[in-house]
Design a protein around this motif. Structure first.
Motif, PDB file in Angstrom:
ATOM      1  N   SER A  81       0.736  -1.331  -0.130  1.00 44.94           N
ATOM      2  CA  SER A  81       0.062  -0.052   0.023  1.00 44.94           C
ATOM      3  C   SER A  81       0.634   1.193  -0.089  1.00 44.94           C
ATOM      4  CB  SER A  81      -0.951  -0.217   1.161  1.00 44.94           C
ATOM      5  OG  SER A  81      -1.835  -1.244   1.235  1.00 44.94           O
ATOM      6  N   GLY A  82       2.175   0.964   0.765  1.00 47.74           N
ATOM      7  CA  GLY A  82       2.587   2.114   0.973  1.00 47.74           C
ATOM      8  C   GLY A  82       3.625   2.523  -0.355  1.00 47.74           C
ATOM      9  N   THR A  83       4.102   1.889  -1.351  1.00 48.81           N
ATOM     10  CA  THR A  83       4.585   2.385  -2.714  1.00 48.81           C
ATOM     11  C   THR A  83       3.521   2.811  -3.323  1.00 48.81           C
ATOM     12  OG1 THR A  83       5.585  -0.379  -2.631  1.00 48.81           O
ATOM     13  CG2 THR A  83       5.113   0.938  -4.336  1.00 48.81           C
ATOM     14  N   LYS A  84       2.001   2.529  -3.325  1.00 45.12           N
ATOM     15  CA  LYS A  84       1.552   3.175  -4.206  1.00 45.12           C
ATOM     16  C   LYS A  84       0.644   4.216  -3.477  1.00 45.12           C
ATOM     17  CE  LYS A  84      -1.287  -0.714  -4.331  1.00 45.12           C
ATOM     18  NZ  LYS A  84      -1.947  -1.787  -4.215  1.00 45.12           N
ATOM     19  N   SER A  85       1.020   5.559  -2.407  1.00 50.11           N
ATOM     20  CA  SER A  85       0.390   5.838  -1.384  1.00 50.11           C
ATOM     21  C   SER A  85       0.549   7.724  -1.835  1.00 50.11           C
ATOM     22  CB  SER A  85       1.259   6.229  -0.664  1.00 50.11           C
ATOM     23  OG  SER A  85       2.687   6.277   0.232  1.00 50.11           O
ATOM     24  N   PHE A  86       2.062   7.711  -3.009  1.00 48.06           N
ATOM     25  CA  PHE A  86       1.560   8.818  -3.466  1.00 48.06           C
ATOM     26  C   PHE A  86       0.495   8.952  -4.987  1.00 48.06           C
ATOM     27  CE2 PHE A  86       6.409   9.888  -1.969  1.00 48.06           C
ATOM     28  CZ  PHE A  86       5.706   9.945  -0.841  1.00 48.06           C
ATOM     29  N   ARG A  87       0.878   8.737  -5.889  1.00 50.07           N
ATOM     30  CA  ARG A  87      -0.141   8.804  -6.762  1.00 50.07           C
ATOM     31  C   ARG A  87      -1.094   7.546  -6.579  1.00 50.07           C
ATOM     32  NH1 ARG A  87       2.156   5.508 -12.299  1.00 50.07           N
ATOM     33  NH2 ARG A  87       0.206   6.200 -11.958  1.00 50.07           N
ATOM     34  N   ALA A 155      10.406   5.220   0.836  1.00 47.06           N
ATOM     35  CA  ALA A 155      11.581   5.005  -0.457  1.00 47.06           C
ATOM     36  C   ALA A 155      11.047   4.299  -1.679  1.00 47.06           C
ATOM     37  CB  ALA A 155      12.468   3.954   0.138  1.00 47.06           C
ATOM     38  N   LEU A 156      10.156   3.415  -1.578  1.00 47.64           N
ATOM     39  CA  LEU A 156       9.504   2.745  -2.385  1.00 47.64           C
ATOM     40  C   LEU A 156       8.293   3.114  -2.785  1.00 47.64           C
ATOM     41  CD1 LEU A 156       8.782  -0.783  -1.660  1.00 47.64           C
ATOM     42  CD2 LEU A 156      10.516  -0.623  -2.497  1.00 47.64           C
ATOM     43  N   ALA A 157       7.779   4.499  -2.440  1.00 46.15           N
ATOM     44  CA  ALA A 157       6.697   5.067  -2.589  1.00 46.15           C
ATOM     45  C   ALA A 157       7.523   6.359  -3.796  1.00 46.15           C
ATOM     46  CB  ALA A 157       5.827   6.266  -1.412  1.00 46.15           C
ATOM     47  N   MET A 158       8.587   6.814  -3.367  1.00 47.36           N
ATOM     48  CA  MET A 158       9.480   7.698  -4.316  1.00 47.36           C
ATOM     49  C   MET A 158       9.568   7.001  -5.818  1.00 47.36           C
ATOM     50  SD  MET A 158      11.696   9.985  -1.297  1.00 47.36           S
ATOM     51  CE  MET A 158      12.650   9.120  -0.316  1.00 47.36           C
ATOM     52  N   LEU A 159      10.421   5.712  -5.294  1.00 43.85           N
ATOM     53  CA  LEU A 159      10.760   5.207  -6.641  1.00 43.85           C
ATOM     54  C   LEU A 159       9.929   4.938  -7.564  1.00 43.85           C
ATOM     55  CD1 LEU A 159      13.466   3.972  -8.117  1.00 43.85           C
ATOM     56  CD2 LEU A 159      12.343   1.764  -6.879  1.00 43.85           C
ATOM     57  N   ASN A 160       8.436   3.743  -6.963  1.00 40.30           N
ATOM     58  CA  ASN A 160       7.236   4.604  -7.766  1.00 40.30           C
ATOM     59  C   ASN A 160       7.070   5.824  -8.692  1.00 40.30           C
ATOM     60  OD1 ASN A 160       5.398   2.317  -8.534  1.00 40.30           O
ATOM     61  ND2 ASN A 160       3.564   3.810  -7.838  1.00 40.30           N
ATOM     62  N   VAL A 161       7.094   6.764  -7.755  1.00 39.57           N
ATOM     63  CA  VAL A 161       6.684   7.628  -8.876  1.00 39.57           C
ATOM     64  C   VAL A 161       7.751   8.044 -10.376  1.00 39.57           C
ATOM     65  CG1 VAL A 161       6.814  10.381  -8.960  1.00 39.57           C
ATOM     66  CG2 VAL A 161       5.465   9.125  -6.911  1.00 39.57           C
ATOM     67  N   PHE A 162       9.173   7.973  -9.894  1.00 39.96           N
ATOM     68  CA  PHE A 162       9.352   7.727 -11.086  1.00 39.96           C
ATOM     69  C   PHE A 162      10.276   6.832 -11.789  1.00 39.96           C
ATOM     70  CE2 PHE A 162      11.244  10.853  -7.728  1.00 39.96           C
ATOM     71  CZ  PHE A 162      11.165  11.754  -8.722  1.00 39.96           C
ATOM     72  N   ILE A 163       9.699   5.838 -11.365  1.00 39.41           N
ATOM     73  CA  ILE A 163       9.653   4.634 -11.841  1.00 39.41           C
ATOM     74  C   ILE A 163       8.421   3.396 -12.099  1.00 39.41           C
ATOM     75  CG2 ILE A 163      11.207   2.719 -12.575  1.00 39.41           C
ATOM     76  CD1 ILE A 163      13.795   3.633 -11.171  1.00 39.41           C
ATOM     77  N   ARG A 164       7.614   3.750 -12.936  1.00 41.49           N
ATOM     78  CA  ARG A 164       6.237   3.215 -11.888  1.00 41.49           C
ATOM     79  C   ARG A 164       5.858   1.272 -12.195  1.00 41.49           C
ATOM     80  NH1 ARG A 164       2.609   7.184 -13.354  1.00 41.49           N
ATOM     81  NH2 ARG A 164       3.707   9.655 -13.383  1.00 41.49           N
TER      82      ARG A 164
END
Length: 254
Positions: A81-87, A155-164
């Motif tokens: 869930s955290g990985t997708k939180s920013f999006r 860390a994963l949330a930030m990465l997911n913003v730039f690498i979908r």
């Protein structure tokens, strides 16, 4: 940061976590009990596989599986869930002025609500069987895992913003991590040439901390636990600083 800003951020964190808890159970028949039902089914399945097929039996083995499966659900759901939180909270990210690390942290704390119900059942069973926890070690284990999982989620949330593709890789990676983490088998049964997988796996240490705090209290090593607590806290602090630094890029790319 002044006291007013800290209070505001804590309120936002609590509100998001509380809303997540409500959303998880809304419209379901069993509500919070799903956090108990699913782990119990998995514990029964893995206990059968380990006991009947591989011949590893005993109360300790079943309890280790119960502890590991319950914890893994908490950690894996939090990171997923955290990985997708920013999006997921794109509108909040773009329109509301708030520290972005609160979003993945709210996912971790939201899952902690659910974890608490399963843990109460597990702890009751342990006490009934005569396993009295080391309270200090248990509190340290909870603090370490909360900080570590929050850091990984951020860390994963930030990465997911730039690498979908990050979200897909996390789902696949969590499945692999489950099987290379000593949950359904003790670390001692891993062949010598594969022990490096255990040594490089942070979740293996977290599982060990909880097993020692709940079952093997004579094996607790406070020195290692305090070291892990400091490392986890520093990692989260540095990631929060990084997130604040790249907030404009995150807002543009989310």
């Amino acid at each position: 940061m002044n006291k007013k800003a800290i209070s505001r951020n804590l309120y936002i964190l609590y509100t998001l976590a509380h809303l997540k808890k409500k959303a998880k159970v809304r419209g379901t028949l069993f509500g919070y009990f799903w956090w108990i039902i699913e782990p119990m089914m998995l514990i029964a399945l893995y206990s059968y596989v380990v006991g009947m097929i591989f011949g590893h039996k005993g109360t300790d083995q079943i309890l280790m599986i119960a502890v590991g499966v319950t914890l893994w659900k908490w950690w894996s759901m939090s990171m997923s869930s955290g990985t997708k939180s920013f999006r997921r909270y794109k509108d909040i990210v773009c329109q509301v002025k708030m520290p972005l690390p609160i979003l993945p942290a709210s996912e971790v704390f939201g899952e902690s609500y659910m974890f608490f119900f399963a843990y109460l059942l597990l702890q009751t069973a342990l006490l009934y069987l005569g396993f009295v926890p080391d309270v200090l070690a248990l509190l340290l284990s909870f603090a370490i895992s909360t900080l570590a999982v929050s850091a990984l989620s951020l860390a994963l949330a930030m990465l997911n913003v730039f690498i979908r593709d990050t979200d897909f890789l996390v789902k696949f990676g969590l499945r692999i991590l489950f099987y290379i983490t000593p949950i359904i088998y003790p670390a001692s049964r891993v062949p010598e040439n594969f022990q490096f997988l255990i040594e490089l796996n942070p979740f293996a240490y977290l599982i060990t901390y909880y097993n020692n705090a709940l079952i093997y209290t004579d094996r607790v090593e406070y020195g290692n636990m305090f070291y892990a607590l400091v490392v986890s806290a520093i990692a989260l602090f540095l990631l929060v600083r990084l997130c604040k630094k790249i907030t404009p890029q995150i807002i543009r790319n989310v």
